[in-house]
Enzyme design. Sequence first.
Site, PDB file in Angstrom:
ATOM      1  N   CYS A 120       0.816  -1.225   0.000  1.00 30.78           N
ATOM      2  CA  CYS A 120       0.000   0.000   0.000  1.00 30.78           C
ATOM      3  C   CYS A 120       0.844   1.267   0.000  1.00 30.78           C
ATOM      4  O   CYS A 120       0.340   2.350  -0.287  1.00 30.78           O
ATOM      5  CB  CYS A 120      -0.934   0.011   1.203  1.00 30.78           C
ATOM      6  SG  CYS A 120      -2.018  -1.396   1.230  1.00 30.78           S
ATOM      7  N   HIS A 154      -3.407   7.231   2.870  1.00 34.66           N
ATOM      8  CA  HIS A 154      -3.799   5.908   2.369  1.00 34.66           C
ATOM      9  C   HIS A 154      -5.163   5.557   2.950  1.00 34.66           C
ATOM     10  O   HIS A 154      -5.442   5.841   4.116  1.00 34.66           O
ATOM     11  CB  HIS A 154      -2.753   4.868   2.776  1.00 34.66           C
ATOM     12  CG  HIS A 154      -3.151   3.487   2.389  1.00 34.66           C
ATOM     13  ND1 HIS A 154      -3.609   3.177   1.123  1.00 34.66           N
ATOM     14  CD2 HIS A 154      -3.205   2.323   3.096  1.00 34.66           C
ATOM     15  CE1 HIS A 154      -3.904   1.891   1.070  1.00 34.66           C
ATOM     16  NE2 HIS A 154      -3.677   1.353   2.250  1.00 34.66           N
ATOM     17  N   ASN A 164     -10.035  -0.320   0.485  1.00 31.88           N
ATOM     18  CA  ASN A 164      -8.580  -0.182   0.398  1.00 31.88           C
ATOM     19  C   ASN A 164      -8.114  -0.747  -0.949  1.00 31.88           C
ATOM     20  O   ASN A 164      -8.194  -1.945  -1.188  1.00 31.88           O
ATOM     21  CB  ASN A 164      -7.956  -0.955   1.571  1.00 31.88           C
ATOM     22  CG  ASN A 164      -6.438  -0.925   1.565  1.00 31.88           C
ATOM     23  OD1 ASN A 164      -5.813  -0.454   0.621  1.00 31.88           O
ATOM     24  ND2 ASN A 164      -5.847  -1.452   2.629  1.00 31.88           N
TER      25      ASN A 164
HETATM   26  N1  ACO Z   1     -17.702  -8.813  10.284  1.00 34.55           N
HETATM   27  C1  ACO Z   1     -18.030  -9.098  11.545  1.00 34.55           C
HETATM   28  N2  ACO Z   1     -17.116  -9.431  12.490  1.00 34.55           N
HETATM   29  C2  ACO Z   1     -15.819  -9.466  12.112  1.00 34.55           C
HETATM   30  C3  ACO Z   1     -15.427  -9.180  10.812  1.00 34.55           C
HETATM   31  C4  ACO Z   1     -16.418  -8.837   9.864  1.00 34.55           C
HETATM   32  N3  ACO Z   1     -16.140  -8.552   8.598  1.00 34.55           N
HETATM   33  N4  ACO Z   1     -14.081  -9.273  10.727  1.00 34.55           N
HETATM   34  C5  ACO Z   1     -13.655  -9.605  11.946  1.00 34.55           C
HETATM   35  N5  ACO Z   1     -14.698  -9.755  12.797  1.00 34.55           N
HETATM   36  C6  ACO Z   1     -14.705 -10.094  14.199  1.00 34.55           C
HETATM   37  C7  ACO Z   1     -13.439 -10.813  14.587  1.00 34.55           C
HETATM   38  O1  ACO Z   1     -13.544 -12.181  14.290  1.00 34.55           O
HETATM   39  C8  ACO Z   1     -13.402 -10.543  16.092  1.00 34.55           C
HETATM   40  O2  ACO Z   1     -14.262 -11.439  16.703  1.00 34.55           O
HETATM   41  P1  ACO Z   1     -13.820 -12.203  18.070  1.00 34.55           P
HETATM   42  O3  ACO Z   1     -13.557 -11.090  19.047  1.00 34.55           O
HETATM   43  O4  ACO Z   1     -14.995 -13.055  18.364  1.00 34.55           O
HETATM   44  O5  ACO Z   1     -12.583 -12.957  17.680  1.00 34.55           O
HETATM   45  C9  ACO Z   1     -14.025  -9.154  16.218  1.00 34.55           C
HETATM   46  O6  ACO Z   1     -14.724  -8.918  14.998  1.00 34.55           O
HETATM   47  C10 ACO Z   1     -13.039  -8.045  16.462  1.00 34.55           C
HETATM   48  O7  ACO Z   1     -11.958  -8.166  15.570  1.00 34.55           O
HETATM   49  P2  ACO Z   1     -10.767  -7.161  15.633  1.00 34.55           P
HETATM   50  O8  ACO Z   1      -9.716  -7.682  14.729  1.00 34.55           O
HETATM   51  O9  ACO Z   1     -10.428  -6.831  17.041  1.00 34.55           O
HETATM   52  O10 ACO Z   1     -11.433  -5.850  14.998  1.00 34.55           O
HETATM   53  P3  ACO Z   1     -10.741  -4.494  14.769  1.00 34.55           P
HETATM   54  O11 ACO Z   1     -11.427  -3.435  15.506  1.00 34.55           O
HETATM   55  O12 ACO Z   1      -9.242  -4.599  14.921  1.00 34.55           O
HETATM   56  O13 ACO Z   1     -11.030  -4.246  13.229  1.00 34.55           O
HETATM   57  C11 ACO Z   1      -9.905  -4.411  11.118  1.00 34.55           C
HETATM   58  C12 ACO Z   1     -10.570  -5.159  12.267  1.00 34.55           C
HETATM   59  C13 ACO Z   1     -10.937  -3.526  10.490  1.00 34.55           C
HETATM   60  C14 ACO Z   1      -9.378  -5.419  10.119  1.00 34.55           C
HETATM   61  C15 ACO Z   1      -8.766  -3.549  11.699  1.00 34.55           C
HETATM   62  O14 ACO Z   1      -7.936  -4.347  12.497  1.00 34.55           O
HETATM   63  C16 ACO Z   1      -7.930  -2.920  10.625  1.00 34.55           C
HETATM   64  O15 ACO Z   1      -8.390  -2.041   9.897  1.00 34.55           O
HETATM   65  N6  ACO Z   1      -6.649  -3.292  10.562  1.00 34.55           N
HETATM   66  C17 ACO Z   1      -5.740  -2.704   9.575  1.00 34.55           C
HETATM   67  C18 ACO Z   1      -5.928  -3.406   8.298  1.00 34.55           C
HETATM   68  C19 ACO Z   1      -5.242  -2.741   7.175  1.00 34.55           C
HETATM   69  O16 ACO Z   1      -5.152  -1.549   7.102  1.00 34.55           O
HETATM   70  N7  ACO Z   1      -4.777  -3.550   6.246  1.00 34.55           N
HETATM   71  C20 ACO Z   1      -4.276  -3.091   5.042  1.00 34.55           C
HETATM   72  C21 ACO Z   1      -2.831  -2.859   5.077  1.00 34.55           C
HETATM   73  S1  ACO Z   1      -2.315  -2.183   3.619  1.00 34.55           S
HETATM   74  C22 ACO Z   1      -1.607  -3.333   2.574  1.00 34.55           C
HETATM   75  O17 ACO Z   1      -0.402  -3.340   2.434  1.00 34.55           O
HETATM   76  C23 ACO Z   1      -2.473  -4.281   1.796  1.00 34.55           C
END
Ligand code: ACO
Length: 331
Positions: free
Chosen positions: A116, A256, A286
């Site tokens: 990214c 980003h 994203n």
């Molecule tokens: N729908 C419903 N529930 C979900 C979903 C979904 N789509 N995805 C995850 N959950 C659940 C998880 O299983 C977890 O459940 P559990 O507590 O029973 O295990 C719960 O929701 C909470 O999950 P978290 O991972 O704590 O949620 P968080 O608030 O961290 O949000 C997210 C998750 C949105 C992925 C966040 O961590 C994030 O944005 N991370 C950065 C990701 C990113 O930017 N990636 C791209 C990098 S760039 C590149 O180089 C490609």
Amino acid sequence: MAKLFNGGIIATGSYVPEKVITNHDLARIVDTSDEWIVTRTGIRERRIADPHIATSDLATIAARRTLESAHLTPQDIDMIIVATVTPDMHFPSTACLVQRNIGATNASAFDLEAACSGFLYGIIVANQFVATGFCKNVMVIGAECMSKFVNWKDRNTCILFGDGAGAVVVSRVDEGYGFLSQVLGADGSGAELLMLEAGGSRKPPTFETVEKELHYIHMDGSEVFKFAVQTMAAMAEEAVQRAGLTKEQVDFLIPHQANIRIIEAARKKLELPEDKVYINLDRYGNMSAASIPVALDEAVKQGRIKKGHNIVMVGFGAGLTWGACTIRWAV
Ligand code: ACO
């Protein structure tokens, strides 16, 4: 070699596929909801390329649009850099395919992989070639077909990504305009946090790698999140400081587009009001290396970026990698 010329962006262009997948559509295929996705990420829908479309197809349209806004011919381009993690194939490079498609017969061409952060790496690399006089017009394209590498059964990742392409031309600009600061960095100790494990020389494709679903994007979301919040804010500030500007002198932030909460951290660090930050992740999700150039193009086309504005761009990605820059808009 010392800087001989001043580099800056002289034109932008972008393209996103027409097909829209909403959060409600996703809720029909994985256990998720519009409410969860909007609250945790800010994403409402994303664009998805048709099955026969590849990254070079999106990149080619963005490149043609950029040439048009630059009032340049394909022969005026002397280098093409495509930033992507979703190339058409391992080799030849997607940049060579774009070079052929647009007929840029005078251009060298190569791909650059910094996930990214790829577009920021790309324009900063391009600027070195322009600054030394080695190149006059470098086309930098961020293009991705993330949908082809997302596991549509994995709710942790499939809700996040979208497809698209954005491009710019980096050229000589007048003194006082163009790049005011450049920041690049990497921390390979976080390599496993976000990866597409198989298909390379470590784990070439086998029935086993396919069975284990190792050809899809795998992410430790919460670890990436912690890194991203800290890095986006710190690097945005670093870019402003290195430019010798105060926060009040920043006119616009193009971050980003991964998660609204990560963008908010950068906005607050720069003490910017909401209307000085461009956000389109609600519509596109994203798009990895394409996110920043698509956002930049939209902001320019909407007249929100004007000549003389100080623009900060900041991003992070797999690797782990990060990049940021400050540009005084030259056109
Ligand atoms: N729908 C419903 N529930 C979900 C979903 C979904 N789509 N995805 C995850 N959950 C659940 C998880 O299983 C977890 O459940 P559990 O507590 O029973 O295990 C719960 O929701 C909470 O999950 P978290 O991972 O704590 O949620 P968080 O608030 O961290 O949000 C997210 C998750 C949105 C992925 C966040 O961590 C994030 O944005 N991370 C950065 C990701 C990113 O930017 N990636 C791209 C990098 S760039 C590149 O180089 C490609």
